[in-house]
Design an enzyme around this catalytic site. Structure first.
Site, short mmCIF file in Angstrom:
data_model
loop_
_atom_site.label_atom_id
_atom_site.label_comp_id
_atom_site.label_asym_id
_atom_site.label_seq_id
_atom_site.Cartn_x
_atom_site.Cartn_y
_atom_site.Cartn_z
N ASP A 30 9.27 -1.06 66.55
CA ASP A 30 7.96 -1.85 66.39
C ASP A 30 8.02 -2.85 65.10
O ASP A 30 8.64 -2.03 64.35
CB ASP A 30 6.79 -0.90 66.70
N ASP A 32 4.73 -4.50 63.52
CA ASP A 32 3.52 -4.40 62.83
C ASP A 32 3.18 -3.03 62.51
O ASP A 32 3.17 -2.33 63.63
CB ASP A 32 2.28 -5.05 63.75
#
Length: 347
Positions: A30, A32
Site C-alpha cells: 500500500d 498512503d
C-alpha cells in the site's frame, strides 16, 4: 513462514525464521501511510525498500487511491528515492475500469467522478471518459480526487438515480495526508448513496476485483500484502488467501489490532517497513491462556489484558497481547481491555 495464509483461523501473529524478503517473491505495498504520507516518505521506507529490492524481492505498489495515473505515482516514488516504473503501480482505478468494461460495450462513454487516474484507466480499457450526463454515458465510475465537489456528486446522483451502473474504485472512509486524516472516497460515495438509495459495485481493496487486478499485472506467485489498514489491506489479503504484514505508520493503532476480528488479523506485525528485512518472532502458547513472545508474557484476566516480563522490542509484547486478546475473543466473543498493557509497552 506462516502455515495459515491470510490469518484464516489465526489466533496469534505468525513467525518466520528467515527475513520476509526470502519467504515471499513480491511485496504488494500500500502507498498512503506505508510508503509515504502526502509528499513525504514515511521514515525508514526508502532504505527498507532499497534493501528489499537488493535482496531480490519484487516491489509492487497497490493503492486504493484512484486520483493519479500510475506514471505520476511512479514519478513521485522516484523523486522520493524509490525507483519505480508505471508498471510497478496498480491502483483501484484500473480495477474499476476493468469492472466497468465488463458491463458496457467497447468504446462506451463513462461518467467520471474523480481524477486523471480514472480517466487514464478507462482509456486503457477502450472506454471514453466524460464529465456530464448530457454526454450520454452508459455507466458511472467514482474514485477519490481532492477536486471532487458538490456539482460532481450531484451529476453522479442524477446518473445513478436514472439507472446507470455505478462502480466505485473503493470505499475507504479516510485518507492519510501530510496534515492528518482527511475524508476519503468512501465518504464521497456515501453522499451519492444517500441521495439515490443505491449501492455501488466496489472494485478496490478489500474486494476480489482489486486482488485479481494485482495478480494479473504482477504475476506474483508468493505475494505478501503490506499495509496500514485492517479493513482494506489486511482484509483484502484475507479475501485473497495470501499473507500480510501490518505496519503502524498509518491509520491503524495497536488497540484496534487487539480488537480485530478474524478477517482483519494480519499474518505479521511490525513498526514500519524494516519488518520486511527481518524474521518474525514466534508467539508461543504456554497453556492456561498465557502467551510468550520474546521476553514478554501476556494473558487475559477478568476482561483485562495483563503483561509481564520485558525486552528490547515492544512489538514482541504486542504480538503476545494479540494472541491473548484474539483467543479470548474467539472463545466466547468477549472483548478485553488492553489499554493498561499497551501503556506499559509505550504503544
Amino acid at each position: 513462514m506462516t502455515d495459515t495464509a491470510a490469518g484464516l483461523g489465526r489466533t496469534a501473529p505468525g513467525g518466520s525464521d528467515r527475513p520476509l524478503t526470502e519467504e515471499y517473491d513480491t511485496a504488494l505495498l500500500d502507498l498512503d501511510g506505508v510508503v509515504y504520507a502526502g509528499p513525504h516518505a514515511i521514515p525508514h521506507a526508502v532504505e527498507s525498500l532499497a534493501a528489499a529490492r537488493e535482496a531480490g524481492m519484487r516491489l509492487a505498489y497497490v493503492t486504493n487511491n484512484a486520483s493519479r495515473p500510475p506514471r505520476v505515482v511512479a514519478g513521485h516514488l522516484t523523486e522520493l528515492g524509490i525507483p519505480a516504473e508505471a508498471t510497478d503501480v496498480i491502483n483501484s482505478a484500473q480495477a474499476a475500469a476493468r469492472l466497468v468494461a465488463s458491463k458496457v460495450p467497447a468504446g462506451a462513454k463513462v461518467l467520471v467522478v474523480g481524477g486523471a487516474g480514472l480517466e487514464e484507466a478507462l482509456t486503457e480499457r477502450g472506454l471514453v471518459p466524460v464529465r456530464s450526463l448530457a454526454d450520454g454515458p452508459l455507466a458511472v465510475v467514482q474514485g477519490y480526487d481532492p477536486s471532487v465537489g458538490w456539482q460532481h456528486l450531484a451529476e453522479a446522483s442524477y446518473a445513478v438515480a436514472g439507472g446507470l451502473p455505478w462502480v466505485a474504485s473503493n470505499t475507504d472512509l479516510t485518507v492519510p495526508t501530510a496534515r492528518g486524516i482527511a475524508p476519503g472516497n468512501g465518504t464521497l460515495v456515501a453522499a451519492v448513496r444517500t441521495a439515490t438509495g443505491v449501492e455501488p459495485e466496489v472494485a478496490g481493496k478489500p474486494l476480489p476485483p482489486m486482488h485479481r487486478e494485482t495478480v494479473i499485472r504482477t504475476g506474483a506467485r508468493r505475494p505478501l500484502v503490506v499495509g496500514d489498514r485492517l479493513d482494506t489491506d489486511i482484509e483484502g489479503a484475507y479475501n485473497g488467501g495470501v499473507d500480510s504484514l501490518l505496519v503502524f505508520t498509518g491509520v491503524t493503532t495497536p488497540a484496534q489490532l487487539l480488537a480485530a476480528p478474524a478477517r482483519h488479523r494480519p499474518t505479521y506485525v511490525a513498526a514500519d517497513l524494516r519488518g520486511l528485512l527481518t524474521g518474525q518472532p514466534e508467539v508461543a502458547a504456554l497453556g492456561g491462556g498465557r502467551y510468550r513472545c520474546g521476553g514478554y508474557e501476556a494473558w487475559a484476566d477478568g476482561g483485562e489484558l495483563r503483561l509481564s516480563g520485558g525486552g528490547e522490542d515492544p512489538y514482541d509484547g504486542l504480538r503476545a497481547l494479540c494472541a491473548a486478546a484474539w483467543t479470548a475473543a474467539d472463545a466466547d466473543g468477549s472483548a478485553v481491555d488492553g489499554s493498561k498493557a499497551l501503556a506499559e509497552l509505550g504503544l
